[in-house]
Write an enzyme that holds these catalytic residues in place. Sequence first.
Site, PDB file in Angstrom:
ATOM      1  N   GLU A  93       0.787  -1.228   0.211  1.00 41.31           N
ATOM      2  CA  GLU A  93      -0.007   0.038  -0.043  1.00 41.31           C
ATOM      3  C   GLU A  93       0.850   1.119  -0.095  1.00 41.31           C
ATOM      4  OE1 GLU A  93      -2.989  -0.020   3.065  1.00 41.31           O
ATOM      5  OE2 GLU A  93      -3.635  -1.948   2.510  1.00 41.31           O
ATOM      6  N   CYS A 343      -1.689   5.669  10.134  1.00 44.81           N
ATOM      7  CA  CYS A 343      -0.441   4.998  10.572  1.00 44.81           C
ATOM      8  C   CYS A 343      -0.729   3.907  11.496  1.00 44.81           C
ATOM      9  CB  CYS A 343       0.432   6.084  11.285  1.00 44.81           C
ATOM     10  SG  CYS A 343       2.171   5.448  11.754  1.00 44.81           S
TER      11      CYS A 343
END
Length: 370
Positions: A93, A343
Amino acid sequence: MQQDKVNLLGLNQKAIEDFFISIGEKKFHARQVFKWIHKKGVIDFDAMTDLGKNLRHKLKEKAQITIPKVVFSKASKDGTHKWLIDVGGSAVETVFIPEEGRGTLCVSSQVGCTLNCSFCSTGKQGFNRNLSAAEVIAQLWIAARTLSKTDGEHDFTVTNIVMMGMGEPLMNFENVVPAMDIMMDDLAYGLSRRKVTLSTSGVVPRIYDLLEQSGVSLAVSLHAPNDMLRNEIVPINKKYNIDELLEACKLYAQNGPHKHITFEYTLMEEVNDNLSDAEELVALLKSREVPAKINLIPFNPYPGTPYKKPSNNRIHRFKEFLQHNGFVTTVRKTRGDDIDAACGQLAGDVMDKTNRKQRYLKKLGDTNAN
């Protein structure tokens, strides 16, 4: 036996010049092709109009420019954009985060990760393989070509790179460094060393190599103020402890582009977010005389994790203590959580090593059906 064609996408300027010399061509032609690929986004040799017909024919015989397939992309309501990219049957990703005056692309370096930090969702996938230099730079190529410049609300220009996606970039040094060379080349993306940041969990010997061979900005995933806790949550600390890590950081700060190191510290409730942890962190960094900025990252829970995100009060208390003691301290905003791009969520739909390929193939099938 026919020789495999060379993928020019992952060659930095010197490597592509060496390739052109090896096929009997001049360096300036290499620079022309390099610019076509990265500055103009052209990957069809026939569309490179300043190359002669014979050269274009030779390149089609001996080289290729292969871009990985984008399996799907998602845009968040806050302007964050995420791509799932096919890298030979596995997936990584890439995330773009727009902010006022800048646009940051978070780039992956491995399929999975070897380090198995206890709080990281990517680590729970296990490790598959390193990405090639072409697969690393392809993430920027794709972002630069597919993002529109603006949608009227968000600026979609890539101005900064952070090697903070899936994987430990210093465990893939041989491929990450050439890819970063391309990012910083004026004939390609023209980013300065100050605008390209590599984040490491602490592969100490490679920090010295990075300073010598690249000199990009450095961020260190510290996450704990002492060896006992760091051994538990960042296992590589058992090999390279905090003293060794901070010694390398001090030298890097003296010679790097920012003259300081950014330390990332993921806050987990009742694990490392107590006031005593903040006190110990301040004492540690001051005693080692490492010029530091601290980026606090509130933990983002994912399925199966035992860790929790601290309350806003605990986050604020930790930040205030660091600031009061003279450290520039920021709290990372949660971005793209509606598309699993925040994150700690970079595993996304490919959560574990066992099911990664099945999940990927299902996603590919769903995409093709639409």
